[in-house]
Design an enzyme around this catalytic site. Structure first.
Site, short mmCIF file in Angstrom:
data_model
loop_
_atom_site.label_atom_id
_atom_site.label_comp_id
_atom_site.label_asym_id
_atom_site.label_seq_id
_atom_site.Cartn_x
_atom_site.Cartn_y
_atom_site.Cartn_z
CG ASP A 121 -2.00 1.01 0.97
OD1 ASP A 121 -2.66 1.10 0.00
OD2 ASP A 121 -2.54 1.64 2.34
CG HIS A 128 -4.09 10.79 2.41
ND1 HIS A 128 -5.34 10.83 3.26
CD2 HIS A 128 -3.50 9.89 2.57
CE1 HIS A 128 -5.21 9.94 4.11
NE2 HIS A 128 -4.05 9.50 3.77
CD GLU A 194 -6.00 4.65 4.41
OE1 GLU A 194 -5.73 5.30 5.14
OE2 GLU A 194 -5.55 3.77 3.65
CD GLU A 196 -5.54 2.69 -0.40
OE1 GLU A 196 -4.85 2.16 -1.03
OE2 GLU A 196 -5.24 2.84 0.73
CG ASP A 228 -5.67 -0.44 3.11
OD1 ASP A 228 -6.01 -1.78 3.52
OD2 ASP A 228 -4.71 0.01 3.54
NE ARG A 232 -7.74 6.45 9.25
CZ ARG A 232 -7.00 6.53 7.98
NH1 ARG A 232 -5.74 6.20 8.27
NH2 ARG A 232 -7.54 6.74 6.87
CD GLN A 235 -3.02 4.30 10.48
OE1 GLN A 235 -4.07 4.39 10.28
NE2 GLN A 235 -2.05 5.12 9.69
CE LYS A 248 -3.46 2.47 7.15
NZ LYS A 248 -4.36 3.34 6.45
CB THR A 252 -7.41 -4.70 1.93
OG1 THR A 252 -6.46 -4.35 2.91
CG2 THR A 252 -7.25 -4.05 0.78
CD GLU A 355 -7.53 13.33 3.68
OE1 GLU A 355 -7.26 14.45 2.76
OE2 GLU A 355 -7.55 12.06 3.01
#
Length: 407
Positions: A121, A128, A194, A196, A228, A232, A235, A248, A252, A355
């Site tokens: 990844d 971002h 996420e 992606e 993904d 948070r 993480q 993470k 996925t 975000e």
């Protein structure tokens, strides 16, 4: 009135002969018999049966239960199969043999289309990375000194790549609650997405071999949407000094459809201007445009919350592949590498809740209430399209996942 043939698509259908994504399916009468299929409109063509019916020299290659043998066959075979497919679906002389082999999409089950070898990844969106840096390093430079000199990435878990529609179990882990001095254990409180774009490797390389920018098309088979999922709070507690791990690695999600790279020729675009000269192995100034004009939509419980533009990504997939192999690391058939969160310069173009809500400060408004991060029962759907030939759209297969409580 006679029933319309599945070969007769409406004008401008985004899953027409310009697209032809590959997947793996089964039917209710043979649930354990997985077959390679190609999406055409709202139907799936049984590819092995079609190859046999039309006397294809690749019939045996296409009779496997995963895409991996086709991926490994290399670009000349990919091009030959794609050209034959278009003929089977559009040539009136082939119509009688092809039409019975098209199954309604609603009548099949879709599976993970390839066996994932390795998963990498990246972190390729300047918008971002800058937003995250501003949140977590408000008094410093939002980008680390290396960010504009190389594509930053990390190795993920191939075994937790799942097909769209697979429930996502809220993960357990350690987190450091605000104001606490010792960590707590339990379900993540800050479950995120996420948005992606993933790239699927076909042709492998030997240990010690590097893949230059101009060889990208020889090794990458196609493109898939990817979510993904991220915890948070887990993480943020664990990532120093070695980066993402349990926050993470729990899930996925990828689309069941892999769109061939050649379907995106009309969507090629130049990446943003570079701020620093790049080292020769990453310098794409003289290469074909490495960006892709993909328009992504993120929806929570059916309500759109963001529209990230993939064309804004600073690092291209070709640069990511070149960097991933410049040290001599080998590629394997079925390797998957992803772009990292896709975000644009506008608030509504941010590809994750971290975000969109600015780390929970500004909740997202949904018809069923506000969200800072995902709640149990929430369903996230990613969709995307790209410009195709003659104004037609190339639609990517959606990625969908619903959050279920921790176990």
């Amino acid at each position: 009135m006679p029933q319309q043939s599945p070969l007769d698509l409406p004008e401008g259908d985004p899953f027409g002969p310009h697209n032809l994504p590959y997947g793996v399916f089964s039917t209710a009468d043979a649930p354990h018999h997985r077959r390679i299929g190609v999406r055409y409109g709202d139907h799936v063509l049984d590819l092995a049966a079609a190859a046999a019916a039309h006397g294809s020299p690749h019939a045996e290659l296409l009779a496997h239960p995963t895409l991996n043998p086709l991926l490994a066959a290399g670009r000349p075979v990919w091009q030959a199969v794609r050209a034959a497919l278009r003929g089977w679906l559009t040539d009136p002389a082939r119509r009688a043999a092809t039409e019975p082999l098209l199954l309604p999409l609603s009548d099949v089950a879709l599976h993970l289309p390839f066996e994932v070898a390795d998963y990498v990844d990246f972190y390729a969106s300047e918008h971002h990375a800058t937003n995250v840096g501003r949140m977590f390093r408000p008094d410093g430079d939002p980008l680390t000194p290396n960010w504009k000199h190389l594509p930053i990435g990390y190795h993920g878990r191939a075994g937790t790549v799942v097909v769209s529609g697979t429930p996502v179990i809220r993960p357990l882990g350690q987190r450091m609650p605000p104001g606490a001095t010792t960590p707590a254990f339990g379900p993540t409180q800050r479950l995120d997405i996420e948005a992606e774009v993933g790239f699927v490797v076909g042709t492998p390389t030997a240990l010690g071999e590097r893949v230059p920018l101009e060889s990208f098309r020889d090794h990458v088979f196609g493109v898939t949407l990817l979510n993904d999922w991220s915890a948070r709070d887990i993480q943020s507690w664990e990532y120093r000094p070695l980066g993402p791990f349990l926050g993470k690695s729990f899930a996925t999600s990828v689309s069941p459809w892999i769109t061939p790279l050649d379907a995106f020729d009309a969507a090629r675009t130049s990446p943003p201007a570079r701020d620093f000269p790049l080292l020769p192995y990453l310098d794409d100034a003289a290469a074909e445009p490495g960006g892709l004009d993909l328009r992504i939509e993120v929806a929570i419980n059916g309500h759109p919350v963001a529209h990230p533009p993939f064309s804004a990504m600073y690092w291209t997939a070709a640069q990511q592949l070149a960097h991933m192999t410049v040290n001599g690391a080998s590629l394997r058939t079925g390797d998957l590498f992803a772009s990292g969160t896709v975000s644009g310069p506008l608030p509504e173009e941010r590809g994750c809740l971290l975000e969109l809500t600015w780390a929970g400060r500004d909740p997202v408004e949904l018809p069923d209430g506000k969200r800072t991060f995902l709640e149990d029962g929430d369903e996230v759907t990613l969709t995307a399209w790209a410009p195709g030939p003659d104004g037609v759209r190339v639609q990517l297969g959606e990625v969908r996942g619903q959050i279920v409580p921790a176990v």
